[in-house]
Enzyme design. Sequence first.
Site, PDB file in Angstrom:
ATOM      1  N   ASP A  32       0.874  -1.037   0.059  1.00 31.93           N
ATOM      2  CA  ASP A  32      -0.050  -0.063   0.070  1.00 31.93           C
ATOM      3  C   ASP A  32       0.849   1.267  -0.027  1.00 31.93           C
ATOM      4  OD1 ASP A  32      -1.849   2.136   1.093  1.00 31.93           O
ATOM      5  OD2 ASP A  32      -3.223   0.466   1.299  1.00 31.93           O
ATOM      6  N   ASN A  88     -13.193  -3.113   2.929  1.00 33.41           N
ATOM      7  CA  ASN A  88     -14.113  -1.993   3.268  1.00 33.41           C
ATOM      8  C   ASN A  88     -15.147  -1.977   1.713  1.00 33.41           C
ATOM      9  OD1 ASN A  88     -12.647  -1.224   5.586  1.00 33.41           O
ATOM     10  ND2 ASN A  88     -11.385   0.171   4.111  1.00 33.41           N
ATOM     11  N   GLN A  95     -14.438   2.948   2.103  1.00 33.16           N
ATOM     12  CA  GLN A  95     -13.752   2.354   0.994  1.00 33.16           C
ATOM     13  C   GLN A  95     -13.475   3.706   0.069  1.00 33.16           C
ATOM     14  OE1 GLN A  95     -16.186   0.119  -1.828  1.00 33.16           O
ATOM     15  NE2 GLN A  95     -14.695  -0.499  -3.040  1.00 33.16           N
ATOM     16  N   HIS A 101     -10.844  -4.926  -2.944  1.00 35.40           N
ATOM     17  CA  HIS A 101      -9.568  -5.355  -2.313  1.00 35.40           C
ATOM     18  C   HIS A 101      -9.514  -5.708  -0.780  1.00 35.40           C
ATOM     19  CE1 HIS A 101     -10.201  -0.867  -1.857  1.00 35.40           C
ATOM     20  NE2 HIS A 101      -9.453  -0.846  -0.755  1.00 35.40           N
ATOM     21  N   HIS A 103      -7.345  -5.629   2.858  1.00 37.33           N
ATOM     22  CA  HIS A 103      -6.132  -4.947   3.369  1.00 37.33           C
ATOM     23  C   HIS A 103      -5.479  -6.215   4.131  1.00 37.33           C
ATOM     24  CE1 HIS A 103      -6.897  -0.617   2.766  1.00 37.33           C
ATOM     25  NE2 HIS A 103      -7.993  -1.191   2.553  1.00 37.33           N
TER      26      HIS A 103
HETATM   27  P1  5GP Z   1      -9.918   1.756   0.792  1.00 38.01           P
HETATM   28  O1  5GP Z   1      -9.758   2.811   1.771  1.00 38.01           O
HETATM   29  O2  5GP Z   1     -10.737   1.922  -0.449  1.00 38.01           O
HETATM   30  O3  5GP Z   1     -10.182   0.320   1.639  1.00 38.01           O
HETATM   31  O4  5GP Z   1      -8.269   1.187   0.542  1.00 38.01           O
HETATM   32  C1  5GP Z   1      -7.568   1.795  -0.354  1.00 38.01           C
HETATM   33  C2  5GP Z   1      -6.244   2.012  -0.306  1.00 38.01           C
HETATM   34  O5  5GP Z   1      -5.457   1.897  -1.274  1.00 38.01           O
HETATM   35  C3  5GP Z   1      -5.651   2.822   0.713  1.00 38.01           C
HETATM   36  O6  5GP Z   1      -4.890   2.078   1.840  1.00 38.01           O
HETATM   37  C4  5GP Z   1      -4.494   3.464  -0.145  1.00 38.01           C
HETATM   38  O7  5GP Z   1      -3.335   3.837   0.601  1.00 38.01           O
HETATM   39  C5  5GP Z   1      -4.243   2.592  -1.239  1.00 38.01           C
HETATM   40  N1  5GP Z   1      -3.907   3.287  -2.384  1.00 38.01           N
HETATM   41  C6  5GP Z   1      -4.514   4.072  -3.257  1.00 38.01           C
HETATM   42  N2  5GP Z   1      -3.915   4.543  -4.299  1.00 38.01           N
HETATM   43  C7  5GP Z   1      -2.744   3.588  -4.565  1.00 38.01           C
HETATM   44  C8  5GP Z   1      -1.957   3.408  -5.289  1.00 38.01           C
HETATM   45  O8  5GP Z   1      -1.972   3.912  -6.364  1.00 38.01           O
HETATM   46  N3  5GP Z   1      -0.918   2.472  -5.176  1.00 38.01           N
HETATM   47  C9  5GP Z   1      -1.080   1.934  -4.016  1.00 38.01           C
HETATM   48  N4  5GP Z   1       0.189   1.001  -4.016  1.00 38.01           N
HETATM   49  N5  5GP Z   1      -2.084   1.993  -2.973  1.00 38.01           N
HETATM   50  C10 5GP Z   1      -2.706   2.944  -3.285  1.00 38.01           C
END
Ligand code: 5GP
Length: 136
Positions: A32, A88, A95, A101, A103
């Site tokens: 991440d 999420n 999310q 995805h 985590h």
């Molecule tokens: P969510 O909040 O949707 O459950 O998680 C999205 C996750 O994706 C976050 O932890 C954020 O840091 C990660 N993330 C967002 N954009 C990128 C990216 O371009 N590359 C990587 N490796 N992680 C990302």
Amino acid sequence: MKDSNCIFCKIANGEIPSATIYEDGEFRVILDRGPATWGHALILPKEHFSDIYEIEDEVLTKAFVLAKKMAERMTEVLKCDGFNIIQNNGSPAGQTVFHFHIHLLPRYTDDGAKIGWKPNEISDEDLKKCLEQFSE
Ligand code: 5GP
Ligand code: ZN
């Protein structure tokens, strides 16, 4: 199916480079870019599903079996002391990227990561009301 506007479709399918710690025909596991803890990683299916409501059962099953495998491997490599697996769905649930995805969150004693909630109290009446919603 891929979504041409989806950043995780591009990352999962290798169009955008990523720090990949595992890959097979259906999934890519990446570090991440905004990690909550050291080694925070994400399991991305290569197909586009926006969330848990959309993902096919077969892919979901494989994703969670992979989560177990990754938890074992990451615990061995990172020597973490515990592990959260978080997924999420929807903005109110946190999310921010609308491509399913999982985590993978290695935890370390006193790592200070803020994950969780404050338990509220519920009356017997409200507990009954909530239970009844499932039989309506
Ligand atoms: P969510 O909040 O949707 O459950 O998680 C999205 C996750 O994706 C976050 O932890 C954020 O840091 C990660 N993330 C967002 N954009 C990128 C990216 O371009 N590359 C990587 N490796 N992680 C990302
Ligand atoms: Zn996508």
